[in-house]
Scaffold this motif. Structure first.
Motif, short mmCIF file in Angstrom:
data_model
loop_
_atom_site.label_atom_id
_atom_site.label_comp_id
_atom_site.label_asym_id
_atom_site.label_seq_id
_atom_site.Cartn_x
_atom_site.Cartn_y
_atom_site.Cartn_z
N ALA A 281 73.91 2.23 -5.90
CA ALA A 281 72.86 2.72 -6.80
C ALA A 281 73.32 2.73 -8.25
N GLU A 282 74.57 3.06 -8.48
CA GLU A 282 75.10 3.05 -9.85
C GLU A 282 75.12 1.63 -10.42
N GLN A 283 75.53 0.67 -9.62
CA GLN A 283 75.53 -0.72 -10.08
C GLN A 283 74.11 -1.19 -10.37
N ARG A 284 73.18 -0.78 -9.53
CA ARG A 284 71.79 -1.21 -9.68
C ARG A 284 71.12 -0.59 -10.90
N SER A 285 71.42 0.68 -11.18
CA SER A 285 70.68 1.43 -12.20
C SER A 285 71.41 1.59 -13.53
N GLY A 286 72.74 1.46 -13.49
CA GLY A 286 73.53 1.73 -14.70
C GLY A 286 73.76 3.20 -14.94
N LEU A 287 73.35 4.07 -14.01
CA LEU A 287 73.53 5.51 -14.14
C LEU A 287 74.84 5.94 -13.50
N THR A 288 75.36 7.08 -13.95
CA THR A 288 76.45 7.75 -13.26
C THR A 288 75.83 8.81 -12.36
#
Length: 242
Positions: free
Chosen positions: A75-82
């Motif tokens: 999910a982090e890779q997909r969204s750029g969020l931490t």
């Protein structure tokens, strides 16, 4: 959930009819029941593989929690969020910080559902709201629920009761996935009778997938404003009492 379940979600959650149509319904619910106009600060609890994050980012700044390491990394890779790890209520969050908190087919995984909602209630900003979707119709319990590590399915009355015990006042509730409910119920019932319950995560052929997406997705036109008394799932919007 098991690693294989998360991996399967990552493969299909951008195209499978259930995920695509559910995002359309979630958007309609947010549009209708958002606590304020303009950008919001949003928390998604149980982000999974991150399939809802792009949708939520349309409405403002998004924080997320996901306890599974592999799903969180994807999910982090997909969204750029931490994205935060851990389980409620042991995830540190700022009090009074969020305009909108969403748990999208997550509450049924949490053993202490009342405790989790009570904790999240304290994280709402003044006027903030919680949006929850869960599987309904407990009699439809199947191998799908077992595979996804569900603790329960809810009736509408049970879900209202959980909200109330957590110090939340339900503002709106409706069942959804109602158009396909007779078909899904028949398939579940037949599976129980024959002992051959199939996997609900199977990817159908492209024409069938398009048709199911259109049928399920059409519910966005009414589900946020016209409560439906039956369906495979339930959506509820609540706010702190008082």
């Amino acid at each position: 959930m098991d690693r294989a379940t998360y991996d399967r979600m990552a493969e299909i959650d951008q195209t499978h009819w259930w995920f695509v149509a559910r995002r359309r319904i979630i958007a309609a619910l947010i549009d209708r029941h958002r606590p304020k106009a303009g950008p919001m600060r949003i928390l998604e609890v149980g982000a999974g593989t991150g399939s809802n994050l792009a949708l939520l980012q349309r409405y403002g700044m998004v924080d997320a929690i996901e306890p599974d390491d592999g799903a969180r990394h994807f999910a982090e890779q997909r969204s750029g969020l931490t994205i935060k790890g851990g389980y409620l209520p042991h995830v540190p969050l700022d009090d009074g910080a969020y305009d909108l908190i969403v748990l999208l087919d997550v509450l049924e995984h949490i053993p202490g559902d009342i405790e989790a909602l009570a904790y999240l209630r304290t994280k709402l900003a003044p006027g903030g709201r919680i949006l929850v979707t869960v599987p309904g119709a407990p009699w439809m319990w199947s191998s799908h629920d077992v595979a996804h590590h569900h603790q329960r399915r809810y009736t509408g009355a049970q879900l209202r009761g959980v909200f109330g015990e957590a110090g939340l006042r339900p503002r709106y509730m409706s069942h959804f996935n109602s158009v396909l409910f007779p078909l899904i119920a028949a398939v579940r019932a037949l599976g129980k009778l024959t002992g051959k319950e199939g996997g609900d995560d199977a990817m159908p052929s492209a024409p069938v997938n398009r048709a199911l997406t259109a049928l399920f997705g059409a519910e966005r036109h009414w589900v946020a404003s016209l409560p439906v008394p039956f369906g495979v799932s339930i959506a509820i919007v609540g706010e702190p009492k008082g």
